[in-house]
Enzyme design. Structure first.
Site, mmCIF file in Angstrom:
data_model
loop_
_atom_site.group_PDB
_atom_site.id
_atom_site.type_symbol
_atom_site.label_atom_id
_atom_site.label_comp_id
_atom_site.label_asym_id
_atom_site.label_seq_id
_atom_site.Cartn_x
_atom_site.Cartn_y
_atom_site.Cartn_z
ATOM 1 N N ASP A 10 -1.657 6.956 -5.985
ATOM 2 C CA ASP A 10 -1.972 7.864 -6.706
ATOM 3 C C ASP A 10 -1.039 8.350 -7.662
ATOM 4 O O ASP A 10 -0.077 7.972 -7.822
ATOM 5 C CB ASP A 10 -2.915 9.059 -6.020
ATOM 6 C CG ASP A 10 -1.766 9.951 -5.375
ATOM 7 O OD1 ASP A 10 -0.729 9.567 -5.385
ATOM 8 O OD2 ASP A 10 -2.544 10.816 -4.704
ATOM 9 N N HIS A 11 -1.509 9.440 -8.626
ATOM 10 C CA HIS A 11 -0.556 9.984 -9.721
ATOM 11 C C HIS A 11 0.629 10.506 -9.052
ATOM 12 O O HIS A 11 1.902 10.400 -9.397
ATOM 13 C CB HIS A 11 -1.405 11.146 -10.274
ATOM 14 C CG HIS A 11 -1.811 12.308 -9.354
ATOM 15 N ND1 HIS A 11 -3.274 11.970 -8.561
ATOM 16 C CD2 HIS A 11 -1.665 13.478 -9.273
ATOM 17 C CE1 HIS A 11 -3.464 12.915 -7.820
ATOM 18 N NE2 HIS A 11 -2.574 13.905 -8.247
ATOM 19 N N GLY A 68 1.171 11.610 -2.221
ATOM 20 C CA GLY A 68 2.192 12.669 -2.114
ATOM 21 C C GLY A 68 2.834 12.858 -0.895
ATOM 22 O O GLY A 68 4.106 12.946 -0.881
ATOM 23 N N THR A 69 2.090 12.828 0.217
ATOM 24 C CA THR A 69 2.321 12.993 1.533
ATOM 25 C C THR A 69 2.324 11.517 2.330
ATOM 26 O O THR A 69 3.133 11.417 3.409
ATOM 27 C CB THR A 69 1.617 13.796 2.499
ATOM 28 O OG1 THR A 69 0.244 13.526 2.306
ATOM 29 C CG2 THR A 69 1.887 15.489 1.794
ATOM 30 N N GLY A 70 1.566 10.522 1.965
ATOM 31 C CA GLY A 70 1.206 9.458 2.579
ATOM 32 C C GLY A 70 0.093 9.542 3.404
ATOM 33 O O GLY A 70 -0.539 8.555 4.159
ATOM 34 N N GLY A 72 -3.029 11.212 3.349
ATOM 35 C CA GLY A 72 -4.335 10.861 2.877
ATOM 36 C C GLY A 72 -4.732 9.505 2.371
ATOM 37 O O GLY A 72 -5.593 9.068 3.070
ATOM 38 N N HIS A 100 5.490 -2.834 17.636
ATOM 39 C CA HIS A 100 4.520 -2.311 18.476
ATOM 40 C C HIS A 100 2.930 -2.420 17.937
ATOM 41 O O HIS A 100 2.087 -2.363 18.901
ATOM 42 C CB HIS A 100 4.910 -1.078 19.165
ATOM 43 C CG HIS A 100 5.942 -1.115 20.175
ATOM 44 N ND1 HIS A 100 6.231 -0.103 21.005
ATOM 45 C CD2 HIS A 100 6.778 -2.106 20.413
ATOM 46 C CE1 HIS A 100 7.443 -0.314 21.697
ATOM 47 N NE2 HIS A 100 7.928 -1.290 21.118
ATOM 48 N N ASN A 101 2.927 -1.618 16.860
ATOM 49 C CA ASN A 101 1.392 -1.623 16.348
ATOM 50 C C ASN A 101 0.938 -2.895 15.338
ATOM 51 O O ASN A 101 -0.220 -2.712 14.842
ATOM 52 C CB ASN A 101 1.382 -0.248 15.566
ATOM 53 C CG ASN A 101 2.055 0.954 16.411
ATOM 54 O OD1 ASN A 101 2.825 1.397 15.917
ATOM 55 N ND2 ASN A 101 1.733 1.117 17.605
ATOM 56 N N ARG A 111 6.350 12.804 -2.169
ATOM 57 C CA ARG A 111 6.841 14.468 -2.160
ATOM 58 C C ARG A 111 7.518 14.777 -0.987
ATOM 59 O O ARG A 111 8.086 15.687 -0.743
ATOM 60 C CB ARG A 111 5.492 15.303 -2.386
ATOM 61 C CG ARG A 111 5.000 14.980 -3.588
ATOM 62 C CD ARG A 111 3.671 15.749 -3.922
ATOM 63 N NE ARG A 111 3.146 15.815 -5.263
ATOM 64 C CZ ARG A 111 1.701 15.988 -5.542
ATOM 65 N NH1 ARG A 111 0.827 16.336 -4.552
ATOM 66 N NH2 ARG A 111 1.389 15.973 -6.717
ATOM 67 N N ARG A 138 -3.006 -3.928 23.420
ATOM 68 C CA ARG A 138 -3.614 -2.636 22.950
ATOM 69 C C ARG A 138 -4.038 -2.387 21.678
ATOM 70 O O ARG A 138 -5.029 -1.738 21.580
ATOM 71 C CB ARG A 138 -2.117 -1.758 23.131
ATOM 72 C CG ARG A 138 -1.575 -1.569 24.552
ATOM 73 C CD ARG A 138 -0.228 -1.177 24.713
ATOM 74 N NE ARG A 138 0.191 -0.794 26.142
ATOM 75 C CZ ARG A 138 1.488 -0.834 26.486
ATOM 76 N NH1 ARG A 138 2.479 -0.660 25.570
ATOM 77 N NH2 ARG A 138 1.730 -0.821 27.737
HETATM 78 C C1 RB5 Z 1 -2.398 14.759 -4.557
HETATM 79 O O1 RB5 Z 1 -2.296 16.029 -5.045
HETATM 80 C C2 RB5 Z 1 -2.230 14.827 -3.144
HETATM 81 O O2 RB5 Z 1 -3.126 15.511 -2.232
HETATM 82 C C3 RB5 Z 1 -2.191 13.268 -2.653
HETATM 83 O O3 RB5 Z 1 -1.157 12.760 -3.417
HETATM 84 C C4 RB5 Z 1 -1.839 13.192 -1.088
HETATM 85 O O4 RB5 Z 1 -0.557 13.701 -0.696
HETATM 86 C C5 RB5 Z 1 -2.964 13.144 0.028
HETATM 87 O O5 RB5 Z 1 -2.899 13.167 1.116
#
Ligand code: RB5
Length: 143
Positions: A10-11, A68-70, A72, A100-101, A111, A138
């Site tokens: 994403d962005h 941003g976090t991986g 979502g 393993h997975n 981020r 498994r």
């Molecule tokens: C976008 O702002 C953010 O929510 C997305 O990149 C991600 O981190 C979601 O899990």
């Protein structure tokens, strides 16, 4: 052996994705880039789904998703049939989620980790093979 990779972001992840595409192409991998390719805000589930479709259909060997976090991306990816997605923020997780997975989609957070670490995690994920055996029993329970 992994040769063909689908990648999406994403962005929040687009900058890392474009750098990673360059890096992976320089290593000889064939890349299917599903977007996004700009920093305009987009909805990450759309890109997670596109990458997972490539992986589940067998058109590519594995997938990479960056937001941003991986998190979502991984939530959406793991709702798709046949997908085993793992968020990795360290190299040991990348190694063991392959061993393993048999993870077939790697998710990372731009981020959260440096680009250097993102590159290293990706290398290990791509170079590590599934152990099979009891681990196959498994992961078969997931379906
Ligand atoms: C976008 O702002 C953010 O929510 C997305 O990149 C991600 O981190 C979601 O899990």
């Amino acid at each position: 052996m992994i040769k063909k990779i689908a990648i999406g972001a994403d962005h929040a992840g687009v900058e890392y994705k474009l750098l990673l595409v360059q890096y992976l192409e320089s290593k000889g991998y064939e890349i299917v880039n599903v977007g996004t390719d700009s920093t305009d805000a987009v909805d990450y589930p759309i890109y997670a789904k596109k990458v997972c479709e490539e992986v589940a259909s067998g058109r590519v060997d594995t997938g990479i998703l960056i937001c941003g976090t991986g998190i979502g991306m991984s939530m959406m990816a793991n709702k798709q049939k046949g997908i085993r997605a793992a968020v990795c923020g360290d190299t040991k997780s990348a190694e063991f989620t392959r061993l393993h997975n048999d993870a077939n989609v790697l998710c990372m957070g731009a981020r959260i980790i440096s680009f250097d670490l993102c590159e290293r995690i990706t290398e290990i994920f791509l170079d590590t093979n599934f152990m099979g055996g009891k681990h196959k029993i498994r992961i078969d329970m997931f379906e």
